[in-house]
Design a protein around this motif. Structure first.
Motif, PDB file in Angstrom:
ATOM      1  N   LYS A  64       0.896  -1.193  -0.284  1.00 30.26           N
ATOM      2  CA  LYS A  64      -0.071   0.121   0.073  1.00 30.26           C
ATOM      3  C   LYS A  64       0.746   1.081  -0.247  1.00 30.26           C
ATOM      4  N   LYS A  65       2.018   1.297   0.867  1.00 29.91           N
ATOM      5  CA  LYS A  65       2.863   2.445   0.811  1.00 29.91           C
ATOM      6  C   LYS A  65       3.550   2.531  -0.744  1.00 29.91           C
ATOM      7  N   VAL A  66       3.884   1.525  -1.371  1.00 37.36           N
ATOM      8  CA  VAL A  66       4.291   1.503  -2.696  1.00 37.36           C
ATOM      9  C   VAL A  66       3.470   2.032  -3.537  1.00 37.36           C
ATOM     10  N   GLN A  67       2.147   1.503  -3.553  1.00 34.55           N
ATOM     11  CA  GLN A  67       0.884   2.214  -4.269  1.00 34.55           C
ATOM     12  C   GLN A  67       0.846   3.649  -3.959  1.00 34.55           C
ATOM     13  N   GLU A  68       0.714   4.032  -2.920  1.00 40.54           N
ATOM     14  CA  GLU A  68       0.368   5.356  -2.620  1.00 40.54           C
ATOM     15  C   GLU A  68       1.389   6.058  -2.955  1.00 40.54           C
ATOM     16  N   TYR A  69       2.515   5.979  -2.976  1.00 36.41           N
ATOM     17  CA  TYR A  69       3.590   6.715  -3.325  1.00 36.41           C
ATOM     18  C   TYR A  69       3.899   6.981  -4.883  1.00 36.41           C
ATOM     19  N   LEU A  70       3.408   5.859  -5.664  1.00 34.33           N
ATOM     20  CA  LEU A  70       3.492   5.853  -7.008  1.00 34.33           C
ATOM     21  C   LEU A  70       2.429   6.493  -7.608  1.00 34.33           C
ATOM     22  N   SER A  71       1.306   6.628  -6.977  1.00 34.53           N
ATOM     23  CA  SER A  71       0.260   7.520  -7.423  1.00 34.53           C
ATOM     24  C   SER A  71       0.539   8.906  -7.598  1.00 34.53           C
ATOM     25  N   TYR A  72       1.431   9.296  -6.695  1.00 31.73           N
ATOM     26  CA  TYR A  72       1.735  10.722  -6.952  1.00 31.73           C
ATOM     27  C   TYR A  72       3.094  10.962  -7.724  1.00 31.73           C
ATOM     28  N   ASP A  73       3.701  10.184  -7.657  1.00 33.21           N
ATOM     29  CA  ASP A  73       5.241  10.438  -8.390  1.00 33.21           C
ATOM     30  C   ASP A  73       5.126  10.078  -9.892  1.00 33.21           C
ATOM     31  N   GLN A  74       5.122  11.164 -10.661  1.00 33.29           N
ATOM     32  CA  GLN A  74       5.205  10.997 -12.045  1.00 33.29           C
ATOM     33  C   GLN A  74       6.586  10.843 -12.804  1.00 33.29           C
ATOM     34  N   ASP A  75       7.396  10.732 -11.950  1.00 30.31           N
ATOM     35  CA  ASP A  75       8.796  10.657 -12.387  1.00 30.31           C
ATOM     36  C   ASP A  75       9.391   9.331 -12.487  1.00 30.31           C
ATOM     37  N   VAL A  76       8.598   8.357 -12.140  1.00 28.85           N
ATOM     38  CA  VAL A  76       9.246   7.069 -12.099  1.00 28.85           C
ATOM     39  C   VAL A  76       9.323   6.698 -13.557  1.00 28.85           C
ATOM     40  N   GLU A  77      10.501   5.940 -13.729  1.00 33.47           N
ATOM     41  CA  GLU A  77      10.875   5.452 -15.212  1.00 33.47           C
ATOM     42  C   GLU A  77      10.581   4.014 -15.373  1.00 33.47           C
ATOM     43  N   LEU A  78      10.893   3.135 -14.492  1.00 34.04           N
ATOM     44  CA  LEU A  78      10.824   1.837 -14.382  1.00 34.04           C
ATOM     45  C   LEU A  78      10.570   1.109 -13.148  1.00 34.04           C
ATOM     46  N   VAL A  79       9.514   0.237 -13.123  1.00 32.75           N
ATOM     47  CA  VAL A  79       9.260  -0.840 -12.092  1.00 32.75           C
ATOM     48  C   VAL A  79       9.354  -2.326 -12.664  1.00 32.75           C
ATOM     49  N   VAL A  80      10.563  -2.964 -11.864  1.00 32.88           N
ATOM     50  CA  VAL A  80      10.782  -4.428 -12.153  1.00 32.88           C
ATOM     51  C   VAL A  80      10.242  -5.269 -11.052  1.00 32.88           C
ATOM     52  N   VAL A  81       9.323  -6.069 -11.513  1.00 29.75           N
ATOM     53  CA  VAL A  81       8.801  -6.985 -10.230  1.00 29.75           C
ATOM     54  C   VAL A  81       9.390  -8.284 -10.689  1.00 29.75           C
ATOM     55  N   ASN A  82       9.953  -8.995  -9.777  1.00 29.08           N
ATOM     56  CA  ASN A  82      10.612 -10.249  -9.761  1.00 29.08           C
ATOM     57  C   ASN A  82       9.855 -11.081  -8.866  1.00 29.08           C
TER      58      ASN A  82
END
Length: 289
Positions: A200-218
């Motif tokens: 939920k913390k990750v989701q909340e942060y990413l919902s506001y930050d438009q500068d994220v370039e890449l998210v890698v999920v392993n």
């Protein structure tokens, strides 16, 4: 020519035929303050300094409240330059003594920066109608002195807006969520209680930050069950996290997922606690440098 002398404790800056003082400060009429960024991940308060540049107060999401002041100059220093930051009373309060806030150095080809404690002092002085002012020698001719003032005119309303933004900053930063490990209950795609909170913390942060370039999920599993089944389970776990991130506003084309099945264990598989460590999804998030 009359001498114009400013005394700040032991500091004396003289403007005369031999030592010219160039003073940059906004007038009452053109003093403009703006809240340049107002979000749960960043607050920015900006002030234009005519013919010189911009004054910027910035605070970002984090475990502790932080503050940085930047003197964004049109012409960056051409040499390391010592400066003093002084709080001056406005001209209509001639009896108020000047106060030194701090000493600092401008680095060559960099903007001037003031750290947290002194930056807060600057805001406090501005809220009292005073003018934080930088004094330094021109890096091309040290007989020429420069004063850069921050006007308090029209400051109050935008400062209140800035403080409201500060109160709503997230209590964690990008660095706190950029590498996140989620663990699962045995079998299936249900996260542990703590991992749900982390996601939920990750989701909340990413919902506001438009500068994220890449998210890698392993995604990974423990060694219980057949290899083909574990591979499918890890794929489902990776996809389920991707779906949640897309729902947070991250574009699908910026998310890369991969299931590794029971490969790359980080713990043993004999004990239940060890297997839970292996049942994991690792989220790595990058931003442009």
């Amino acid at each position: 020519m009359w001498l114009k002398i400013v005394f700040i404790s032991s500091l004396c800056i003289c403007a005369s035929a031999n030592a010219d003082l160039r003073h940059y400060i906004a007038t009452l009429e053109n003093s403009s303050w703006q809240v340049g960024e107002n979000s749960p991940i960043e607050c920015r308060l900006e002030h234009d300094i005519p013919d010189y540049g911009k004054a910027v107060f910035t605070s970002r999401a984090g475990k502790e409240l932080n503050l940085l002041f930047t003197l964004d100059m049109w012409a960056k220093p051409d040499a390391v330059t010592d400066a003093k930051l002084i709080s001056l009373a406005p001209k209509w309060r001639p009896g108020d003594a000047a106060k030194q806030i701090t000493s600092l150095s401008y680095q060559k080809q960099f903007n001037g920066e003031v750290p947290k404690k002194a930056a807060w002092t600057m805001l406090n002085e501005l809220s009292q109608g005073r003018e934080p002012t930088f004094y330094y020698a021109d890096w091309y001719d040290d007989s020429h002195k420069v004063a850069v003032g921050i006007s308090a005119a029209n400051f109050g309303s935008k400062y209140r807006e800035f403080r409201s933004c500060l109160a709503n900053l997230l209590p964690y930063s990008f660095e706190d969520i950029a590498f996140t490990v989620l663990n699962y209950k045995e079998g299936g795609t249900e996260l542990t209680r703590f991992s749900k909170y982390q996601l939920k913390k990750v989701q909340e942060y990413l919902s506001y930050d438009q500068d994220v370039e890449l998210v890698v999920v392993n995604a990974y599993t423990d060694s219980y069950g057949g290899r083909s089944i574990n591979q499918r389970v890890s794929d489902k776990r990776a996809d389920s996290v991707k779906d949640l991130l897309v729902a947070s506003g991250i574009s699908m084309d910026r998310i890369i997922t991969e299931g590794h099945g029971e490969k790359r264990h980080v713990s043993g598989n004999d004990l239940a606690a060890e297997r839970q460590v292996n049942r994991r999804v690792v989220i790595k998030i990058t931003k442009p440098i």
